[in-house]
Design a protein around this motif. Structure first.
Motif, PDB file in Angstrom:
ATOM      1  N   ALA A  14       0.519  -1.581  -0.499  1.00  0.00           N
ATOM      2  CA  ALA A  14       0.056  -0.125  -0.297  1.00  0.00           C
ATOM      3  C   ALA A  14       0.989   1.266  -0.057  1.00  0.00           C
ATOM      4  O   ALA A  14       0.828   2.249  -0.713  1.00  0.00           O
ATOM      5  N   VAL A  15       1.714   1.801   0.877  1.00  0.00           N
ATOM      6  CA  VAL A  15       2.588   2.879   1.084  1.00  0.00           C
ATOM      7  C   VAL A  15       3.848   2.544  -0.503  1.00  0.00           C
ATOM      8  O   VAL A  15       4.086   3.749  -0.944  1.00  0.00           O
ATOM      9  N   ALA A  16       3.966   1.500  -0.924  1.00  0.00           N
ATOM     10  CA  ALA A  16       4.948   1.389  -2.329  1.00  0.00           C
ATOM     11  C   ALA A  16       3.647   2.612  -3.059  1.00  0.00           C
ATOM     12  O   ALA A  16       4.197   3.461  -3.579  1.00  0.00           O
ATOM     13  N   PRO A  60       5.108   7.376  -5.289  1.00  0.00           N
ATOM     14  CA  PRO A  60       4.698   8.561  -5.608  1.00  0.00           C
ATOM     15  C   PRO A  60       6.415   9.778  -5.189  1.00  0.00           C
ATOM     16  O   PRO A  60       6.176  11.314  -5.844  1.00  0.00           O
ATOM     17  N   GLN A  61       6.848   9.949  -4.385  1.00  0.00           N
ATOM     18  CA  GLN A  61       7.847  10.854  -3.894  1.00  0.00           C
ATOM     19  C   GLN A  61       9.532  10.618  -5.086  1.00  0.00           C
ATOM     20  O   GLN A  61       9.812  11.744  -5.750  1.00  0.00           O
ATOM     21  N   LEU A  62       9.271   9.448  -6.055  1.00  0.00           N
ATOM     22  CA  LEU A  62      10.067   9.157  -6.937  1.00  0.00           C
ATOM     23  C   LEU A  62       9.618   9.631  -8.226  1.00  0.00           C
ATOM     24  O   LEU A  62      10.076  10.493  -9.022  1.00  0.00           O
ATOM     25  N   LEU A  63       8.270   9.719  -8.740  1.00  0.00           N
ATOM     26  CA  LEU A  63       7.419   9.970  -9.472  1.00  0.00           C
ATOM     27  C   LEU A  63       7.966  12.166  -9.297  1.00  0.00           C
ATOM     28  O   LEU A  63       8.025  13.339 -10.409  1.00  0.00           O
ATOM     29  N   ASP A 113       2.931  21.407  -7.210  1.00  0.00           N
ATOM     30  CA  ASP A 113       1.836  20.805  -6.334  1.00  0.00           C
ATOM     31  C   ASP A 113       2.628  19.040  -6.658  1.00  0.00           C
ATOM     32  O   ASP A 113       3.112  18.888  -6.060  1.00  0.00           O
ATOM     33  N   VAL A 114       2.935  19.387  -8.030  1.00  0.00           N
ATOM     34  CA  VAL A 114       3.505  18.445  -8.448  1.00  0.00           C
ATOM     35  C   VAL A 114       5.044  18.165  -7.977  1.00  0.00           C
ATOM     36  O   VAL A 114       5.445  16.862  -7.117  1.00  0.00           O
ATOM     37  N   GLU A 173       3.761  -0.590 -13.634  1.00  0.00           N
ATOM     38  CA  GLU A 173       3.182  -0.628 -14.458  1.00  0.00           C
ATOM     39  C   GLU A 173       2.892   0.983 -14.655  1.00  0.00           C
ATOM     40  O   GLU A 173       2.254   1.451 -15.438  1.00  0.00           O
ATOM     41  N   VAL A 174       3.000   1.628 -14.254  1.00  0.00           N
ATOM     42  CA  VAL A 174       3.419   3.723 -14.638  1.00  0.00           C
ATOM     43  C   VAL A 174       4.117   3.582 -15.981  1.00  0.00           C
ATOM     44  O   VAL A 174       4.013   4.096 -16.782  1.00  0.00           O
TER      45      VAL A 174
END
Length: 361
Positions: A172-174, A180-183, A208-209, A237-238
């Motif tokens: 879940a945290v992934a 999201p941190q890496l993105l 924001d991003v 998946e991304v």
């Protein structure tokens, strides 16, 4: 809970210690970094005095790679009746503690879902966890007394307990935190060598991003190294979505009308999925997302202006559900976006106009 030991005086550990101390718990502090320890104590988080007798609960707030070692060492010392960690990864530390021969009955893995871009004790605040989910990765081996102490810890920090198994938590945290941190960092990295003329066009969207891209890299290396598989699965998946998006964008450049239509359909589908996913993000106080209406007010960047607009809204009897500020580039002004229930927007706009504010709807 009358006494506690917090091992690790970074952002999370110090925030927990501040919350417990403010509610009457006597907190002892430990850290291998003397400067961090002294700073946390000076902030009122607790005492540097060594634990003389077992405390009710030891809270281990160290990087994921050090959790099992720290818990095992504390158990050998017998410093507490129960031990919890507050790391952002749960499966690996629990298995490592078992391999080290640690007592799984007196240990419970937890994770408060809160943080800031800044790290260290000076960034700590006693209300960091208020209203935020706090995962408790309970197991059949956990002692009931320890579970009750953990629930009391969560309550004293005014968080919301969420029970999950360790591996489900890590997946879940992934999805909602680590990837999201890496993105965010990937997008922000594009700005490092961008032309100044492009950077000067940055608006609220890019802010924001990239907000979390300002986080401490060393801290995130520790976190990602403890949960690489699930994070890689999400990013895979991304990556597939990115490949399809690139294909659709290229198709929009084609001379063939059918290919352009196919490309537009691909982009539309991605945007649709994104909007549907965004709708699932919990809203205020964890409730279902609410569609607020925005009352936008131009505001000058000077002391007292925000206080004045909030006071005027309060006198109108309107509750501000959320607020955002868009800062104008190279100007001492901005746009305050006041989010309110749709039925309250006309009354708020009228009341603010009466007080001399300019309204943009």
């Amino acid at each position: 809970m009358r006494t506690a030991l917090v091992i690790g005086t970074g952002l999370i550990g110090t925030s927990i210690a501040l919350a417990l101390s403010s509610r009457g718990v006597r907190v002892h502090l430990e850290d291998s970094d003397d400067d961090s320890l002294r700073t946390a104590a000076a902030l009122g988080a607790g005492t540097e005095e060594p634990v003389a007798a077992p405390v009710d609960l030891a809270v281990v707030a160290v990087p994921p790679a050090s959790i099992a070692e720290s818990v095992a060492a504390a158990q050998r010392r017998g410093v507490a009746r129960g031990y919890v960690d507050v790391g952002s990864v749960k499966g690996g530390p629990g298995r490592e503690l078992a391999a080290r021969g640690g007592d799984l009955g007196s240990y419970l893995g937890t994770h408060p879902m809160a943080g800031r871009e800044r790290s260290g004790p000076l960034a700590a605040t006693p209300d960091l966890f208020e209203g935020r989910p706090w995962v408790i990765a309970t197991t059949p081996a956990v002692d009931t007394e320890l579970l009750n102490l953990t629930l009391e810890l969560v309550a004293l920090c005014r968080a919301v307990p969420v029970v999950m198994d360790a591996d489900s938590h890590d997946r879940a945290v992934a999805l909602v935190s680590h990837a999201p941190q890496l993105l965010s960092s990937l997008v922000a990295a594009r700005l490092e060598t961008a032309e100044e003329s492009a950077v000067r066009l940055c608006g609220q969207g890019i802010r924001d991003v990239t907000r979390i891209a300002a986080s401490d890299p060393a801290m995130w290396i520790d976190i990602l190294a403890a949960n690489p598989g699930p994070v890689a699965d999400v990013l895979s998946e991304v990556a597939a979505d990115l490949e399809e998006t690139v294909r659709s964008l290229r198709a929009l450049q084609a001379a063939d009308e059918a290919k352009r239509a196919d490309g537009a359909a691909g982009i539309e589908e991605l945007l649709r999925r994104g909007a549907a996913g965004r709708q699932r993000v919990p809203g205020k106080h964890g409730a279902a997302p609410t569609a607020y209406e925005t009352v936008a007010v131009p505001i000058s960047d000077r002391p007292g202006e925000l206080a004045r607009i909030f006071a005027d809204a309060g006198r109108a009897g309107v509750n501000i559900e959320d607020v955002r500020i868009e800062h104008a580039t190279a100007q001492q002004s901005g746009l305050v976006q006041l989010m309110v229930e749709p039925s309250a927007a006309p009354a708020l706009a009228a009341a603010l106009r009466e007080q001399g504010w300019s309204i943009r709807r």
